[in-house]
Scaffold this motif. Structure first.
Motif, PDB file in Angstrom:
ATOM      1  N   THR A 214      -4.888   2.576   3.570  1.00  0.00           N
ATOM      2  CA  THR A 214      -3.867   3.417   4.193  1.00  0.00           C
ATOM      3  C   THR A 214      -2.506   2.916   3.740  1.00  0.00           C
ATOM      4  OG1 THR A 214      -2.846   4.145   6.269  1.00  0.00           O
ATOM      5  CG2 THR A 214      -3.879   1.976   6.267  1.00  0.00           C
ATOM      6  N   PHE A 215      -1.532   3.831   3.698  1.00  0.00           N
ATOM      7  CA  PHE A 215      -0.182   3.434   3.330  1.00  0.00           C
ATOM      8  C   PHE A 215       0.644   3.024   4.547  1.00  0.00           C
ATOM      9  CE2 PHE A 215      -1.568   6.065  -0.238  1.00  0.00           C
ATOM     10  CZ  PHE A 215      -1.317   5.190  -1.279  1.00  0.00           C
ATOM     11  N   ASP A 216       0.047   3.062   5.721  1.00  0.00           N
ATOM     12  CA  ASP A 216       0.677   2.523   6.922  1.00  0.00           C
ATOM     13  C   ASP A 216       0.450   1.014   6.895  1.00  0.00           C
ATOM     14  OD1 ASP A 216       1.270   1.587   9.481  1.00  0.00           O
ATOM     15  OD2 ASP A 216       0.523   3.383  10.487  1.00  0.00           O
ATOM     16  N   SER A 217       1.426   0.285   6.399  1.00  0.00           N
ATOM     17  CA  SER A 217       1.225  -1.143   6.135  1.00  0.00           C
ATOM     18  C   SER A 217       0.984  -1.947   7.412  1.00  0.00           C
ATOM     19  CB  SER A 217       2.413  -1.723   5.359  1.00  0.00           C
ATOM     20  OG  SER A 217       3.619  -1.531   6.076  1.00  0.00           O
ATOM     21  N   LEU A 218       1.610  -1.568   8.513  1.00  0.00           N
ATOM     22  CA  LEU A 218       1.399  -2.291   9.764  1.00  0.00           C
ATOM     23  C   LEU A 218      -0.043  -2.126  10.236  1.00  0.00           C
ATOM     24  CD1 LEU A 218       2.457  -3.958  12.116  1.00  0.00           C
ATOM     25  CD2 LEU A 218       3.185  -1.823  13.214  1.00  0.00           C
ATOM     26  N   PHE A 219      -0.535  -0.906  10.220  1.00  0.00           N
ATOM     27  CA  PHE A 219      -1.915  -0.629  10.612  1.00  0.00           C
ATOM     28  C   PHE A 219      -2.885  -1.315   9.645  1.00  0.00           C
ATOM     29  CE2 PHE A 219      -5.743   2.094  10.480  1.00  0.00           C
ATOM     30  CZ  PHE A 219      -6.097   2.100  11.818  1.00  0.00           C
ATOM     31  N   ARG A 220      -2.569  -1.238   8.373  1.00  0.00           N
ATOM     32  CA  ARG A 220      -3.443  -1.801   7.338  1.00  0.00           C
ATOM     33  C   ARG A 220      -3.603  -3.313   7.497  1.00  0.00           C
ATOM     34  NH1 ARG A 220      -0.656  -0.491   2.555  1.00  0.00           N
ATOM     35  NH2 ARG A 220       0.406  -2.497   2.668  1.00  0.00           N
ATOM     36  N   GLU A 221      -2.501  -4.000   7.742  1.00  0.00           N
ATOM     37  CA  GLU A 221      -2.563  -5.457   7.763  1.00  0.00           C
ATOM     38  C   GLU A 221      -2.900  -6.027   9.149  1.00  0.00           C
ATOM     39  OE1 GLU A 221      -2.793  -6.898   4.979  1.00  0.00           O
ATOM     40  OE2 GLU A 221      -2.276  -5.026   3.949  1.00  0.00           O
ATOM     41  N   SER A 222      -2.474  -5.367  10.209  1.00  0.00           N
ATOM     42  CA  SER A 222      -2.751  -5.898  11.541  1.00  0.00           C
ATOM     43  C   SER A 222      -4.153  -5.545  12.016  1.00  0.00           C
ATOM     44  CB  SER A 222      -1.718  -5.376  12.545  1.00  0.00           C
ATOM     45  OG  SER A 222      -1.805  -3.964  12.676  1.00  0.00           O
ATOM     46  N   TYR A 223      -4.671  -4.388  11.593  1.00  0.00           N
ATOM     47  CA  TYR A 223      -5.991  -3.942  12.057  1.00  0.00           C
ATOM     48  C   TYR A 223      -7.074  -4.166  11.005  1.00  0.00           C
ATOM     49  CZ  TYR A 223      -9.597  -0.881  14.063  1.00  0.00           C
ATOM     50  OH  TYR A 223     -10.767  -0.392  14.581  1.00  0.00           O
TER      51      TYR A 223
END
Length: 244
Positions: A132-141
């Motif tokens: 996903t290009f949502d970096s916060l979602f990608r890295e935190s989840y």
């Protein structure tokens, strides 16, 4: 690895026609993604890996002039004999384009790898799993291990991207946005629908239903978008049932 005997060679005749081989290396060096157990298809013995890989590469005919090489990690995880054999097979079968996978952490090694194959007249297309290009979602989840926040930076190194969809927290809008971003900055997009495995992130049936109803019809005919509703949709792979 025990009780895992996947199909490792197939021919794709539809979008982006090519042959595909699923080879084995020492495994993904990251191994922290909370959704992926693909790294279980690996072995430390390079001689055993090369013997397995040679058997699959001998099946390559060059029918479409393109070859996709996948393995449980990045191209850097393949042994040198396997890489050399890929070059030899491509030259023999007149294959001018090869697709490889690579994790973000190995991006600095891509340029030299391209040059190595270009010396044999082979163009490389490098794919990465951005999910996903949502970096916060990608890295935190998902704990993907990509330090870049912008698609532009990722596109400096990679030609194609894989997206992971059908997981908790995604919506029709967020999934569509990821696909559109992928199409804007990359040559091809491969959408992987989440499959059940032993990792913490699980597929969300409702999100998959939304994808199937709203996004699958929108993109299935797009020649730049591959959609894998099952992880064996390309004709390779299998289910990991037990690992050492």
């Amino acid at each position: 690895m025990k009780d895992f005997n996947p199909n490792r060679y197939a021919v794709i005749d539809e979008k982006n026609p090519r042959e595909i081989v699923m080879l084995r290396g020492r495994g993904c060096a990251w191994r922290r993604c909370r959704f992926c157990d693909y790294h279980l298809d690996s072995a430390k013995d390079e001689a055993e890996n090369f013997a397995l890989n040679r058997k699959q590469l001998e099946k390559v005919t060059g029918i479409h002039g393109r070859l996709e090489v996948i393995n449980s990690g990045s191209f850097v995880d393949l042994d040198k004999q396997t890489v050399a054999l890929i070059q030899q097979v491509c030259s023999k079968q007149k294959i001018g384009q090869v697709h490889f996978e690579c994790h973000w952490r190995h991006r600095a090694e891509i340029a030299d790898f391209r040059k190595q194959f270009a010396a044999h007249g082979i163009e490389l297309k490098i794919k990465t799993g951005v999910e996903t290009f949502d970096s916060l979602f990608r890295e935190s989840y998902l704990d993907k291990g990509i330090t870049a926040d912008s698609p532009e930076e990722i596109a400096e190194y990679f030609d194609e991207v894989c997206l992971l969809q059908g997981i908790p927290g995604q919506t029709a809008e967020s999934m569509d946005s990821d696909i559109q971003t992928g199409l804007k900055y990359f040559e091809r997009v491969c959408v992987n629908i989440m499959q059940e495995n032993g990792k913490p992130v699980k597929p969300d049936p409702e999100v998959i239903r939304i994808f199937s109803q709203k996004l699958y019809p929108k993109y299935i005919e797009n020649c730049r978008v591959d959609i894998l509703m099952e992880n064996t949709a390309f004709g390779v792979g299998g289910v990991v049932t037990h690992a050492e």
